[in-house]
Scaffold this active site. Sequence first.
Site, short mmCIF file in Angstrom:
data_model
loop_
_atom_site.label_atom_id
_atom_site.label_comp_id
_atom_site.label_asym_id
_atom_site.label_seq_id
_atom_site.Cartn_x
_atom_site.Cartn_y
_atom_site.Cartn_z
N ARG A 253 0.83 -1.20 0.00
CA ARG A 253 0.00 0.00 0.00
C ARG A 253 0.87 1.26 0.00
O ARG A 253 1.91 1.30 0.65
CB ARG A 253 -0.90 0.02 1.23
CG ARG A 253 -2.04 -0.97 1.16
CD ARG A 253 -2.89 -0.86 2.41
NE ARG A 253 -2.98 -2.15 3.08
CZ ARG A 253 -3.52 -2.31 4.26
NH1 ARG A 253 -3.97 -1.26 4.94
NH2 ARG A 253 -3.59 -3.51 4.81
N ASP B 154 0.91 5.67 0.44
CA ASP B 154 0.20 6.79 1.04
C ASP B 154 -0.19 7.83 -0.01
O ASP B 154 0.26 7.78 -1.16
CB ASP B 154 1.10 7.49 2.08
CG ASP B 154 1.40 6.61 3.27
OD1 ASP B 154 0.58 5.73 3.58
OD2 ASP B 154 2.47 6.80 3.89
N ARG C 31 9.80 7.32 4.79
CA ARG C 31 9.75 8.77 4.99
C ARG C 31 10.41 9.16 6.31
O ARG C 31 11.03 10.22 6.42
CB ARG C 31 8.31 9.25 4.92
CG ARG C 31 7.72 9.13 3.51
CD ARG C 31 6.23 9.37 3.51
NE ARG C 31 5.91 10.70 4.03
CZ ARG C 31 4.66 11.09 4.30
NH1 ARG C 31 3.64 10.25 4.13
NH2 ARG C 31 4.44 12.31 4.75
#
Length: 263
Positions: free
Chosen positions: A49, A51, A196
């Site tokens: 998945r 973001d 991140r």
Amino acid sequence: MRLALGISYNGLTYQGWQSQTSGLTIQDKLEKALGEFTGRRVSTLCAGRTDAGVHALMQVIHFDTPAQRPEPSWVRGPNALLPHDIAVQWAKEVPPEFHCRASATSRRYTYVLLDSPVRPSIDTGRVGWVYKPLNLERMQQAAEHLLGENDFSSFRASACQALSPVKTLMRIDITRRGAYWRFEFEANAFLHHMIRNLMGCLIMVGDGRKAPDWVLEVLAARDRDAAAPTFSPYGLYFVGPRYDARWGLPEHPTLLDGLPGAL
């Protein structure tokens, strides 16, 4: 039959991969196009998945369908129905035991970073940005400390649903071409926001705010508050999973060669 598709997308205008009531996600747009193409409701699973704002060069999905089409039609047909910033790159029939997530041996991400006094313009949304010069050697030293099997709780978002924070980070390659930095990550799996948060720490080391050994303290703390703030999603690309050769799926996304700063 079970089909695997390789999907690329620009995530700038979407609310991530996972389906939401808004319908403004990659999964929603893809399943709508596949449903129109087959005349049936299609439910997909993905390898990893992403973001909101994060892109993919080769997201791999699979689904089961009674619809019979030649493999090239599974590329051309959905692409005629998808938005311009989402595209099926390839399609392949796979055995029923294939699972796009469980069958993956590793996952790869690339982060593209513009190092410039001036913010991005043409590359807006396609690159992250720093205005302080970064030091390659310092970042490479920090990256070495992060490799191997570790508890990455300090790099994990509070909303992460992974059963365990322990992951094996196999590779971090850092290169530069002109004003663009390329950070390449490969691991058996990643936590929510893990890359991140890793980027935030590597940048703090690269611009001199922290020493390379600081990342060891962050790892040992197992506390999200010990690490740098979560860095921008812009510039983050899901390169794709790796699979055993027996599945016969493509491994190198050609779109990787066209990223900003490509060597």
